[in-house]
Design an enzyme around this catalytic site. Structure first.
Site, PDB file in Angstrom:
ATOM      1  CE  LYS A 204      82.277  40.855  87.090  1.00  0.00           C
ATOM      2  NZ  LYS A 204      82.140  42.077  87.873  1.00  0.00           N
TER       3      LYS A 204
ATOM      4  N   PRO B 143      81.032  33.974  96.240  1.00  0.00           N
ATOM      5  CG  PRO B 143      82.161  35.576  97.511  1.00  0.00           C
ATOM      6  CD  PRO B 143      82.375  34.505  96.496  1.00  0.00           C
TER       7      PRO B 143
ATOM      8  N   GLY C   8      80.060  41.189  93.025  1.00  0.00           N
ATOM      9  CA  GLY C   8      80.820  41.816  91.947  1.00  0.00           C
ATOM     10  C   GLY C   8      81.847  40.889  91.327  1.00  0.00           C
TER      11      GLY C   8
ATOM     12  N   GLY D 208      79.668  35.723  89.417  1.00  0.00           N
ATOM     13  CA  GLY D 208      79.398  34.282  89.473  1.00  0.00           C
ATOM     14  C   GLY D 208      78.175  33.851  88.666  1.00  0.00           C
ATOM     15  N   GLY D 209      77.096  34.610  88.750  1.00  0.00           N
ATOM     16  CA  GLY D 209      75.866  34.239  88.038  1.00  0.00           C
ATOM     17  C   GLY D 209      76.088  34.246  86.532  1.00  0.00           C
TER      18      GLY D 209
ATOM     19  CG  ASP E 247      79.593  41.182  84.129  1.00  0.00           C
ATOM     20  OD1 ASP E 247      79.839  42.160  83.409  1.00  0.00           O
ATOM     21  OD2 ASP E 247      79.580  41.230  85.366  1.00  0.00           O
TER      22      ASP E 247
END
Ligand SMILES: C[C@@](CO)(OP(=O)(O)O)[C@H](O)COP(=O)(O)OP(=O)(O)OC[C@H]1O[C@@H](n2ccc(N)nc2=O)[C@H](O)[C@@H]1O
Ligand SMILES: Nc1ncnc2c1ncn2[C@@H]1O[C@H](COP(=O)(O)OP(=O)(O)O)[C@@H](O)[C@H]1O
Length: 299
Positions: free
Chosen positions: A20, A103, A107, A110-111, A145
């Site tokens: 995102k 990466p 920001g 991904g997690g 998120d």
């Protein structure tokens, strides 16, 4: 052909886990529990991790591809699977593989995206039948998120990212660059110098569909002041395209009118810098994969 799940001989099913962007990020207050109230526009990227999941008839959750620096028990993929298992009392388990391209700590979310992909995929593969709202509430325990990735539409978000209204930003081409530093979200949010009193936006009638002009990222100045490599890269990129940090950093997105132009600037970057040319998208690519899978499964 319709399939029954879970079965002893299930294959691995592939799912995208997209990144995102926060096209802007305003901090408009702080809650009594210390969490910050945000106003932000989330958009997805075609850039994604790939997760493959094989549902099993025994309850073990196994991550077959550990991520460097993240013990499996701390991995949000494993945490998400166990959380769904506990919530639904599912007797099933899963073997999971990830091809990690995003990466970490940049920001790009991904997690949280990985956690959401696992929740949504196992909800189908284990036939748990939780609603998106239930999955989003569950996922919020794992990261702020997660809800946006569960709902899967570009959105103006308020609260800590859980109050979502759909928006339709331009689906632009972006050059994403990752300065060689990792910035912890918690470190940014605990900094004394962070601006926390940006005025709330009056309404949702946004004029600029790029969300560049008239908006900003409240974390950016703080990060620039502490990380000269981010300041230098941003100053360089701004000469070529409108550029801004996403989330709490340190990745920077630069908006281009064409892929060719983005690739031309990418070629000028030092070889050691991680960068991607990708596209903003207003619907998560995961959701069409899930719909296809649901249509193939016998209930
Ligand atoms: C700021 C955002 C914007 O999209 O992006 P990232 O740069 O991290 O991707 C997110 O809200 C981040 O979400 P996420 O990375 O999941 O944060 P969490 O794990 O929930 O929180 C990490 C820590 O940051 C602080 N935190 C987080 C979110 C928030 N709205 N206020 C906070 O104060 C809390 O101290 C928390 O302990
Ligand atoms: N599956 C996962 N993918 C990425 N990071 C993970 C994962 N599981 C746990 N983490 C932890 O979450 C941290 C934040 O990762 P990430 O979501 O990529 O960054 P950001 O919140 O800055 O967008 C990582 O530094 C890592 O320690």
């Amino acid at each position: 052909m319709p399939v029954s799940l879970p079965a002893t001989d299930s294959p691995f099913y592939p799912f995208p886990s997209p990144a995102k962007l926060n096209l802007f990020l305003h901090i408009v207050g702080r809650r009594t529990d210390g969490y910050h109230e945000l106003e932000t526009v989330f958009q997805f990227l075609t850039l994604a991790d790939n997760i493959a999941i094989k549902p099993t008839t025994t309850s073990t959750i196994t991550l077959l591809t550990p991520i460097d620096g993240v013990p499996n028990d701390d991995n949000l993929i494993v945490k998400a699977a166990k959380l769904l298992q506990a919530e639904t009392q599912s007797p099933y388990g899963a073997e999971i593989k990830i091809n990690k391209l995003l990466p970490m700590g940049g920001g790009l979310g991904g997690g949280s995206s990985n956690a959401a992909t696992v929740l949504l995929a196992l909800n189908v593969l284990w036939q748990c039948k939780l609603s998106y709202q239930q999955l989003a509430e569950l996922g919020l325990q794992l990261g702020a998120d997660v809800p946006i990735f569960i709902h899967g539409f570009a959105a103006f978000a308020q609260g800590i990212g859980e109050k979502l209204s759909p928006v339709y930003p331009d689906e632009s081409i972006y050059l994403i660059t990752k300065p060689q530093c990792s910035i912890s979200t918690q470190q940014v949010f605990t900094a004394k110098a962070l601006t926390r009193n940006t005025r709330k936006l009056d309404n949702n009638a946004f004029d600029d569909k790029t969300y560049i002009n008239g908006y900003h990222n409240d974390c950016q100045n703080l990060v620039i002041n502490h990380y000269p490599e981010v300041a230098k890269l941003l100053a360089w990129l701004i000469e070529y395209a409108p550029s801004r940090m996403t989330g709490t950093g340190a990745c920077i997105f630069s908006r281009f009118d064409s892929e060719e132009e983005a690739k031309r600037v990418q070629k000028l970057l030092p070889n050691t810098m991680t960068s991607f040319v990708t596209k903003g998208i207003n619907t998560s690519p995961l959701h069409s994969v899930l719909q296809q899978l649901e249509s193939e499964i016998c209930t």
